[in-house]
Write a protein that holds these residues in place. Structure first.
Motif, PDB file in Angstrom:
ATOM      1  N   MET A  31      32.560  22.309  51.051  1.00 29.92           N
ATOM      2  CA  MET A  31      31.588  21.734  50.515  1.00 29.92           C
ATOM      3  C   MET A  31      30.940  23.112  49.804  1.00 29.92           C
ATOM      4  O   MET A  31      31.889  24.427  49.524  1.00 29.92           O
ATOM      5  CB  MET A  31      29.821  22.666  51.575  1.00 29.92           C
ATOM      6  CG  MET A  31      30.214  21.562  52.572  1.00 29.92           C
ATOM      7  SD  MET A  31      28.205  21.862  53.712  1.00 29.92           S
ATOM      8  CE  MET A  31      29.135  20.562  55.102  1.00 29.92           C
ATOM      9  N   GLN A  52      34.184  20.415  59.393  1.00 27.75           N
ATOM     10  CA  GLN A  52      34.736  21.646  59.029  1.00 27.75           C
ATOM     11  C   GLN A  52      35.071  23.007  59.437  1.00 27.75           C
ATOM     12  O   GLN A  52      35.957  24.011  59.706  1.00 27.75           O
ATOM     13  CB  GLN A  52      34.265  21.612  57.622  1.00 27.75           C
ATOM     14  CG  GLN A  52      34.040  20.916  56.079  1.00 27.75           C
ATOM     15  CD  GLN A  52      33.266  20.532  55.156  1.00 27.75           C
ATOM     16  OE1 GLN A  52      33.162  22.395  54.651  1.00 27.75           O
ATOM     17  NE2 GLN A  52      33.212  19.622  54.484  1.00 27.75           N
ATOM     18  N   ASN A  53      33.626  22.894  60.070  1.00 25.91           N
ATOM     19  CA  ASN A  53      33.430  24.567  60.890  1.00 25.91           C
ATOM     20  C   ASN A  53      33.047  24.613  62.528  1.00 25.91           C
ATOM     21  O   ASN A  53      31.774  24.723  61.800  1.00 25.91           O
ATOM     22  CB  ASN A  53      33.257  25.714  59.831  1.00 25.91           C
ATOM     23  CG  ASN A  53      33.974  26.767  60.034  1.00 25.91           C
ATOM     24  OD1 ASN A  53      33.725  27.407  61.481  1.00 25.91           O
ATOM     25  ND2 ASN A  53      34.085  28.112  59.962  1.00 25.91           N
ATOM     26  N   ARG A  85      36.472  32.776  59.259  1.00 25.28           N
ATOM     27  CA  ARG A  85      35.783  32.840  58.241  1.00 25.28           C
ATOM     28  C   ARG A  85      34.332  32.252  58.846  1.00 25.28           C
ATOM     29  O   ARG A  85      35.052  30.994  59.307  1.00 25.28           O
ATOM     30  CB  ARG A  85      37.430  32.119  57.308  1.00 25.28           C
ATOM     31  CG  ARG A  85      37.563  33.131  56.593  1.00 25.28           C
ATOM     32  CD  ARG A  85      38.687  32.578  55.604  1.00 25.28           C
ATOM     33  NE  ARG A  85      38.857  33.518  55.300  1.00 25.28           N
ATOM     34  CZ  ARG A  85      39.878  34.050  54.525  1.00 25.28           C
ATOM     35  NH1 ARG A  85      40.090  32.819  53.644  1.00 25.28           N
ATOM     36  NH2 ARG A  85      40.217  35.247  53.332  1.00 25.28           N
ATOM     37  N   SER A  86      33.294  32.282  57.952  1.00 27.14           N
ATOM     38  CA  SER A  86      32.472  30.892  58.817  1.00 27.14           C
ATOM     39  C   SER A  86      32.028  29.637  57.930  1.00 27.14           C
ATOM     40  O   SER A  86      30.940  29.091  57.968  1.00 27.14           O
ATOM     41  CB  SER A  86      31.292  31.944  59.639  1.00 27.14           C
ATOM     42  OG  SER A  86      30.646  32.523  58.605  1.00 27.14           O
ATOM     43  N   LEU A  87      32.268  30.083  56.580  1.00 25.63           N
ATOM     44  CA  LEU A  87      32.040  29.170  55.642  1.00 25.63           C
ATOM     45  C   LEU A  87      32.700  27.732  55.840  1.00 25.63           C
ATOM     46  O   LEU A  87      33.754  27.556  56.511  1.00 25.63           O
ATOM     47  CB  LEU A  87      32.811  29.587  53.868  1.00 25.63           C
ATOM     48  CG  LEU A  87      31.213  30.959  53.427  1.00 25.63           C
ATOM     49  CD1 LEU A  87      31.981  30.660  52.090  1.00 25.63           C
ATOM     50  CD2 LEU A  87      29.435  30.388  53.989  1.00 25.63           C
ATOM     51  N   PHE A  88      31.588  26.399  55.627  1.00 22.75           N
ATOM     52  CA  PHE A  88      32.447  25.394  55.548  1.00 22.75           C
ATOM     53  C   PHE A  88      32.964  24.578  53.841  1.00 22.75           C
ATOM     54  O   PHE A  88      32.706  25.076  52.845  1.00 22.75           O
ATOM     55  CB  PHE A  88      31.338  24.507  55.092  1.00 22.75           C
ATOM     56  CG  PHE A  88      29.945  24.631  56.561  1.00 22.75           C
ATOM     57  CD1 PHE A  88      30.778  24.350  58.216  1.00 22.75           C
ATOM     58  CD2 PHE A  88      29.108  25.107  55.984  1.00 22.75           C
ATOM     59  CE1 PHE A  88      30.487  24.484  58.975  1.00 22.75           C
ATOM     60  CE2 PHE A  88      28.559  25.076  57.343  1.00 22.75           C
ATOM     61  CZ  PHE A  88      28.730  25.043  58.328  1.00 22.75           C
ATOM     62  N   PRO A  89      34.100  24.737  54.262  1.00 25.37           N
ATOM     63  CA  PRO A  89      35.076  25.591  53.213  1.00 25.37           C
ATOM     64  C   PRO A  89      35.265  24.164  51.665  1.00 25.37           C
ATOM     65  O   PRO A  89      35.098  24.379  50.904  1.00 25.37           O
ATOM     66  CB  PRO A  89      36.839  25.197  53.708  1.00 25.37           C
ATOM     67  CG  PRO A  89      36.648  24.214  54.893  1.00 25.37           C
ATOM     68  CD  PRO A  89      35.275  24.905  55.402  1.00 25.37           C
TER      69      PRO A  89
END
Lengths: 292, 268
Positions: free
Chosen positions: B93, A174-175, B87-91
């Motif tokens: 989750m 995801q990132n 943006r660094s959140l895990f989208p």
């Protein structure tokens, strides 16, 4: 009508196995942006391992899995370490296509030398056994294969959501930048991801060996089928791959039963082209990044 | 002893040097705001500290120890957490899972949960939206969760790279309010900001970075009061006190950074 329902049953059972095969492919893409075109060859390799253990050691394919799966997991990690890791991350997607294609040809070559190109199949005592349920025939092997696929997909899902390494895998999907900043060792995660992806090939191979005759070239058919499925489902989406696999399994079986098996193979490409025209990111694709 | 000390740091990408000999000192439990035009090297300073980039010359001392050559993971272990500009959140989750990922290196699920619970008391957003997918939150809300997540490791040093970039005025004010509220919590903060006025207004110290060197290092209030600084780096004159909710002045030499930020802004 009876014919169609029968075809739908067969299609769902086959689709479940397709789902398992595609899950490995979509996992590798999600974690590493690697389109692993060697997945088909890994499945055929597992089919041969199943065949060998069955013929020479008398191991039932479902039992042989206990040996083959860990072996494939290790092989997957090795392949990642030797062939994928050295690729620079900027052009990994493109180069991985070539590298994994080379792996596929390598596996095919080795199998051709060792086993020749004669078609083989694994005929257990229950290969042709069927059940009759309300007038519909269910082949036992396909049913067991379906159950196995569902079980492994369930395990995969649990591993991804409930374990530390699974969370790390999803985070990297995801990132990746953020995952690194939080201390996740992305290369190690990638190796485990590739190992898991190869491990799914073992069960798929065992089922394939029992249901279809195969030779070292069979991976070409498999990989074109699997690529269609994961593109249809949306690259990197596990749920999408499963639904697309079931859909394709049913579509193929129904067309084969009602029109002709030749047309059935074509459905994949018709479905793929139609979908890409309407929804280029696939059914469940999230634009670029995956969705595990 | 100061917490972090950069001495004559030279760093860059490829063949060029972005930082051309940086000297910067962070005192314990203070907020330092780094301002300067686009391309001055503000983000590069943060990357050099967090280990994403290794300096070519100079030293980065953290609690007296040179950490210039450490990998990001080793820097994290020391208690330095960076919140990147993107943006660094895990989208996919949930907000809660994201919080727990913040303590990934602890490898202790129970402790991670305990910390997340205690941060949830402090951050209402985390408490109220814990089961929601992080990707469904607005840009400003995501930034607030990122800030909360950065506290999961109870770090000694927090690095924020343009936390207000690409946010609507109201969200921006909220981000600055939360950052300001971190004062006195025992953390040392290095904040890189494009919205210089707002950044300086919550900071103790300010440093002006221009063309790869630190031009000025002063108490934030005196930077805000300095007419020369205001003219060169803060844009048009404006009330220097409090959080500005107006659009910040854009520098005429706006380079790729600004456009990149805009492009990244996803559909909400």
């Amino acid at each position: 009508m009876h014919l169609v329902v029968q075809a739908v049953i067969l299609g769902l059972l086959t689709g479940g196995v397709y789902a398992l095969m595609a899950s490995g492919l979509t996992l590798a893409f999600g974690v590493m942006r690697v389109i692993n075109v060697a997945q088909g060859a890994l499945i055929i390799l597992s089919a041969y391992l199943t065949y060998t253990l069955f013929v020479h050691a008398g191991l039932d394919p479902f039992v042989a899995l206990l040996v083959i799966t860990p072996g494939m997991f290790v092989l997957g990690m090795l392949l990642q370490f030797v062939f994928i890791r050295p690729l620079r991350s900027e052009d990994r997607e493109e180069l991985s296509l070539l590298v994994t294609w080379a792996i596929a040809l390598g596996i095919e070559g080795v199998l051709s030398v060792v086993f020749k190109t004669t078609y083989r199949s694994v005929n257990t005592g229950y290969t042709n056994a069927t059940w009759d349920v309300g007038g519909y025939t269910i082949t036992q092997v396909r049913f067991y294969g379906f159950l196995l696929s569902v079980a492994i997909l369930g395990l995969l899902f649990l591993a991804l959501t409930r374990t530390r390494i699974g969370r790390a895998i999803r985070a990297v999907v995801q990132n990746p930048v953020s995952a690194r900043l939080l201390g996740i060792e992305t290369e190690r995660v990638a190796a485990v991801g590739f190992g898991l992806s190869a491990a799914t090939a073992s069960a798929a191979g065992a089922v394939y060996a029992m249901v279809y005759p195969f030779n070292p070239n069979s991976h070409y058919d498999l990989i074109s089928l699997l690529l269609t499925i994961i593109v249809l489902g949306g690259l990197g989406s596990l749920g999408g791959a499963i639904l697309a696999a079931l859909f394709m399994g049913v579509a193929e079986a129904v067309l084969a039963a009602t029109i002709s098996p030749t047309w059935a193979k074509l459905t994949f490409f018709v479905a793929l082209l139609t979908l890409l025209l309407i929804r280029p990111q696939g059914l469940f694709g999230v634009k670029a990044r995956g969705a595990i | 002893m100061s917490l972090l000390q950069l001495e004559n740091v030279v760093a860059g990408y490829g063949f060029g040097d972005v930082l051309k000999g940086i000297d910067l000192t962070l005192e314990r439990e203070t907020i330092t705001c780094l301002i300067g035009p686009n391309g001055a090297g503000k983000s590069t300073v943060l990357k050099t500290i967090s280990g994403l980039l290794h300096p070519r010359h100079g030293s980065v001392r953290f609690e007296g120890e040179d950490i210039a050559r450490r990998r990001p993971r080793a820097v994290l272990d020391l208690g330095i957490v960076q919140v990147p500009q993107e943006r660094s959140l895990f989208p996919l989750m949930s907000v809660w899972e994201n919080m727990l990922m913040g303590a990934y290196i602890l490898n202790d699920h129970r402790e991670a949960r305990r910390r997340a619970e205690s941060l949830a008391e402090r951050f209402q957003l985390v408490r109220d939206r814990r089961t929601e997918r992080a990707g469904s939150l607005s840009g400003g809300e995501q930034k607030l969760v990122e800030i909360a997540r950065a506290l999961m490791l109870d770090p000694k040093l927090l690095l924020f790279d343009e936390p207000s970039a690409g946010l609507a005025p109201q969200a921006r004010a909220q981000v600055f309010e939360v950052l300001g509220s971190l004062r006195g919590g025992g953390w040392t903060i290095l904040l890189v900001e494009q919205n210089a006025r707002s950044g300086l207004s919550i900071a103790d110290c300010g440093a002006v970075l221009d063309a790869g060197v630190v031009k000025l290092e002063k108490p934030a209030t005196s930077l805000l009061a300095d007419p020369e600084v205001a003219r060169l780096y803060l844009g048009a004159r404006r009330d220097p006190v409090g959080v500005s909710t107006n659009r910040p002045p854009e520098r005429p030499a706006a380079s790729t950074r600004v456009t990149a930020t805009r492009k990244e802004k996803p559909v909400e």
